[in-house]
Design an enzyme around this catalytic site. Structure first.
Site, PDB file in Angstrom:
ATOM      1  N   CYS A  46      -0.472   3.559   6.907  1.00 30.40           N
ATOM      2  CA  CYS A  46      -0.426   3.139   8.303  1.00 30.40           C
ATOM      3  C   CYS A  46      -1.841   3.240   8.873  1.00 30.40           C
ATOM      4  O   CYS A  46      -2.475   4.288   8.747  1.00 30.40           O
ATOM      5  CB  CYS A  46       0.537   4.013   9.103  1.00 30.40           C
ATOM      6  SG  CYS A  46       0.510   3.673  10.873  1.00 30.40           S
ATOM      7  N   ASP A  53       3.175   4.109   3.897  1.00 31.53           N
ATOM      8  CA  ASP A  53       4.215   3.109   4.133  1.00 31.53           C
ATOM      9  C   ASP A  53       4.669   2.595   2.774  1.00 31.53           C
ATOM     10  O   ASP A  53       3.866   2.462   1.845  1.00 31.53           O
ATOM     11  CB  ASP A  53       3.671   1.939   4.967  1.00 31.53           C
ATOM     12  CG  ASP A  53       3.476   2.292   6.424  1.00 31.53           C
ATOM     13  OD1 ASP A  53       4.300   3.045   6.969  1.00 31.53           O
ATOM     14  OD2 ASP A  53       2.505   1.799   7.022  1.00 31.53           O
TER      15      ASP A  53
END
Length: 148
Positions: A46, A53
């Protein structure tokens, strides 16, 4: 067009920009067919929080003169592990780079991102209309319900 990585011990590139993709001649260049790569454990970071992520990527393409060598694609996708970018940037960027370098007849990518903050984000990109007569199977990733 000799692959640089195939059969070699290769370190993961430091970034997607540094990753080199290898392309080899399409042995069936006169045939209209679909190639699918699935990366169910894709990771990036992120750009706001630095937290990891995770996504399930599905890349479909109809080759023209070349095909992408799979080890170089794995190294390229793995280079996103420490790359900070939004889901949309990762998904669309992968599709655009493959399309720009490989020049297939057609390409699409589905990025099925696992939720953070309670919301999954799915991102889709394609190079244009699929060639007439190309078999396009469903990407096979169900809408999020505890995806796994």
């Amino acid at each position: 067009m000799t692959p640089r990585f195939l059969g070699q011990t290769t370190a993961l590139p430091a970034s997607p920009e540094e990753a080199a993709l290898d392309y080899v001649p399409n042995p069936r260049g006169d045939a209209l067919y679909l190639v699918r790569f699935t990366q169910p454990e894709f990771t990036s970071l992120c750009p706001v929080t630095g937290q990891p992520d995770f996504a399930h990527l599905v890349i479909d393409y109809a080759p023209a003169a070349t095909i992408v060598e799979s080890k170089s694609l794995k190294l390229f996708l793995g280079a996103f592990r420490n790359h900070a970018a939004f889901h949309e940037d990762c998904t669309v960027g992968i599709g655009e780079r493959l399309f720009r370098e490989m020049r297939p007849r057609w390409l699409r990518i589905g990025g099925y991102w696992y939720p953070r903050g309670g919301m999954p984000i799915d991102v889709f990109w394609q190079s244009g209309a699929a060639p007439e007569g190309l078999w396009l199977p469903d990407q096979g990733v169900a809408p999020y319900r505890g995806r796994g």
